[in-house]
Design an enzyme around this catalytic site. Structure first.
Site, PDB file in Angstrom:
ATOM      1  N   LYS A  35      36.622  51.463  37.684  1.00  0.00           N
ATOM      2  CA  LYS A  35      36.753  50.975  38.844  1.00  0.00           C
ATOM      3  C   LYS A  35      38.281  51.459  39.494  1.00  0.00           C
ATOM      4  O   LYS A  35      39.300  51.502  38.715  1.00  0.00           O
ATOM      5  CB  LYS A  35      37.042  49.238  38.849  1.00  0.00           C
ATOM      6  CG  LYS A  35      37.179  48.772  40.217  1.00  0.00           C
ATOM      7  CD  LYS A  35      36.883  47.107  39.959  1.00  0.00           C
ATOM      8  CE  LYS A  35      37.096  46.438  41.489  1.00  0.00           C
ATOM      9  NZ  LYS A  35      37.046  44.842  41.180  1.00  0.00           N
ATOM     10  N   SER A  59      33.367  42.426  43.898  1.00  0.00           N
ATOM     11  CA  SER A  59      33.992  43.768  44.359  1.00  0.00           C
ATOM     12  C   SER A  59      33.526  44.863  43.401  1.00  0.00           C
ATOM     13  O   SER A  59      33.828  46.167  44.139  1.00  0.00           O
ATOM     14  CB  SER A  59      35.439  43.550  44.566  1.00  0.00           C
ATOM     15  OG  SER A  59      36.204  43.437  43.385  1.00  0.00           O
ATOM     16  N   SER A 101      33.950  39.233  40.376  1.00  0.00           N
ATOM     17  CA  SER A 101      33.887  40.630  40.689  1.00  0.00           C
ATOM     18  C   SER A 101      33.117  41.528  39.521  1.00  0.00           C
ATOM     19  O   SER A 101      32.719  42.442  39.775  1.00  0.00           O
ATOM     20  CB  SER A 101      35.129  41.215  41.112  1.00  0.00           C
ATOM     21  OG  SER A 101      35.344  40.895  42.656  1.00  0.00           O
TER      22      SER A 101
HETATM   23  N1  GLN Z   1      34.397  37.876  45.966  1.00  0.00           N
HETATM   24  C1  GLN Z   1      35.641  37.146  45.718  1.00  0.00           C
HETATM   25  C2  GLN Z   1      36.634  37.660  46.543  1.00  0.00           C
HETATM   26  O1  GLN Z   1      36.304  38.381  47.505  1.00  0.00           O
HETATM   27  C3  GLN Z   1      36.142  37.662  44.063  1.00  0.00           C
HETATM   28  C4  GLN Z   1      36.756  39.090  44.054  1.00  0.00           C
HETATM   29  C5  GLN Z   1      37.166  39.605  42.722  1.00  0.00           C
HETATM   30  O2  GLN Z   1      37.028  38.873  41.537  1.00  0.00           O
HETATM   31  N2  GLN Z   1      37.936  40.561  42.728  1.00  0.00           N
HETATM   32  O3  GLN Z   1      37.968  37.260  46.421  1.00  0.00           O
END
Ligand code: GLN
Length: 488
Positions: free
Chosen positions: A79, A154, A178
């Site tokens: 990532k 994400s 994420s």
């Molecule tokens: N979807 C969650 C957010 O928008 C988690 C994101 C993540 O785990 N980086 O914060």
């Protein structure tokens, strides 16, 4: 045989028997990327030349009769929020578009030492804020199971690259889901380890008390193999836990007789898709058939998890992202007048709308007069949420839920409504708040789209999660079904 469909442990056997070579593997995955990347759009950057060089060196070593380590010669990707020396690390943000780190994240070092071969860096929601990868400043990664749908987020690029067989495994980060939510959406195995088990050194910070690096793999065995390499104490990360790491492969035991599994009823509430519910109930029945003792339970503070997360995560983000000022890192707006004007314009032009929303929410929650009412209150509720888990784990070895309430949704379906988007992490956020490990494994399909089974465990008890996930996997075939991607 299509090499790109195999797992790390299968490929490692082939390498050890000299039935393939590291160069052949890099070429096979490189061809696969050429074949599907136009549709999937998982990568921000490819590093094929470096990969080929590294593979050739490894092949020389193998030709001398040396045996490869478990991840040696295995193509993977990261990532794009993990620092890679000499390779751009962008967080899929305009503000870091041309940032080239002068050092490697600890996980990058450890994978390099283990001989894994990096093929590139993977798309994400800008600064890992989002649940669909639509917040990337660069591209929309697509779900290999249905190109009109999001891969989740994400870590959308990371998950799509594994699902589409562009790499063998990837690393993602998980602040509120994420790793696990996109793993569920794309039918791969995603583990968020216990907070502190994997070093965050070199992971670009979003919300430091919640962020954790973890694995995206094609099966549970690979998950254990990658954890063996990346987990363990790191003096460079002050929140890294000073614990000895076990050999995670010792937990790959196909037996869960007598294992006590709790089903928190709050995770099956409003918003759960009936098809997802059905698939999860079938998975529960399967685990019972395999000898687990399953019982309903309650985590009473669950309803406060989302508001708590959306105070703590933005608060920490507003502080962490203050460093992007146009001076020290990344983008600087041209012709912006005095120094304050330069800060303002660089940030206004460099950050996308979701990142700005989080910075504003967080700055508000931390501001004088609101700090006690919002931020401090959220910290107290976080403790209550953690205590719910402590109590449940007195009775159960692990807890089970869907990973996400719905399967992958269509592009644009939730992007105009941040609250609807936030709710897709309702089952995953509590584990981050409590700092406990959780894994998503493929457990079936709803309307042809993958569904993930979510298992949450005690802190530093990844072993139990791996054991149950492995047993489930050995007795089902969901992880073997591949997306068609419109190419054969
Ligand atoms: N979807 C969650 C957010 O928008 C988690 C994101 C993540 O785990 N980086 O914060």
């Amino acid at each position: 045989m299509d090499l790109t469909q195999l797992t790390a442990h299968e490929l490692s056997d082939l390498l050890a028997r000299r039935e393939t070579s590291a160069v052949e593997l890099v070429k096979a995955f490189s061809d696969r990327i050429d074949q599907v990347e136009e549709n999937v759009k998982a990568f921000n950057i490819l590093t094929r030349d470096k990969a080929l060089e590294q593979a050739a060196k490894l092949d020389d070593k193998l030709a001398r009769g040396e045996k490869p380590g478990p991840l040696e010669g295995i193509p993977m990707a990261l990532k794009d929020n993990m620092c890679t020396k000499g390779v751009p690390t962008t967080c899929s943000s305009k503000i870091l578009k041309s940032f080239v780190p002068p050092y490697n994240a600890t996980v990058v070092e450890r994978l390099a030492q283990a001989g894994s071969i990096m093929l590139g860096k993977l798309n994400l929601d800008e600064f890992a804020m989002g649940s669909s990868t639509e917040n990337s400043a660069f591209a929309k990664t697509r779900n290999p199971w249905d190109l009109e749908r999001v891969p989740g987020g994400s870590s959308g690029g990371a998950v799509a690259s594994v699902s589409a067989d562009e790499v063998v495994f990837a690393l993602g980060s998980d602040t509120g889901g994420s790793i696990r939510q996109p793993a569920a959406f794309c039918g791969v195995v995603g583990l968020k380890p216990t907070y502190g088990y994997v070093s965050r050194f070199g992971l670009i910070a979003f919300a430091s008390s919640l962020d954790q690096i973890g694995t995206l793999t094609k099966d549970v065995t690979d998950c254990a193999l990658v954890m063996n390499v990346i987990a363990g104490h790191d003096p460079k990360d002050s929140t890294s836990a000073p614990v000895d790491k076990p050999d995670f492969t010792k937990s790959l035991i196909n037996d869960i007789k007598g294992m006590r599994i709790g089903i928190p009823r709050e995770y099956f509430g409003v918003g759960i898709d009936p098809e997802v519910d059905k698939v999860i109930r079938q998975a529960i029945a399967k685990l019972e058939e395999l000898g687990a003792v399953v019982e309903e339970c309650s985590l009473p503070h669950t309803e406060y998890a989302m508001p708590t997360y959306y105070l703590i995560a933005p608060a920490e983000c507003s502080s962490n992202l203050a460093r992007y000022d146009g001076v020290r890192y990344g983008y600087r707006a041209p012709e912006s007048g005095d120094v304050v004007g330069m800060f303002k314009k660089s940030r206004a032009e460099g950050f996308g709308p979701e990142v700005k929303r989080r910075i504003m929410l967080g700055t508000y929650a931390l501001s004088s007069g609101y700090y006690d009412a919002y931020y401090l209150k959220a910290l107290k509720v976080r403790t209550l949420i953690k205590q719910d888990f402590d109590q449940a784990f007195e009775k159960f070895d692990l807890l089970l839920s869907p990973t996400a309430p719905t399967p992958a949704f269509k592009f644009g379906e939730k992007s105009a409504n941040p609250l609807a988007m936030y709710l897709s992490d309702i089952c995953t956020v509590p584990a981050n708040l409590a700092g406990i490990p959780a894994i998503s494994v493929p457990c079936g399909f709803a309307d042809g789209l993958p569904v993930g089974l979510h298992l949450m465990g005690k802190a530093f008890d990844e072993g139990t999660l791996l054991r149950v996930a492995y047993t489930f996997e050995q007795n089902t075939d969901y992880h073997k079904v591949k997306p068609s991607l419109g190419v054969k």
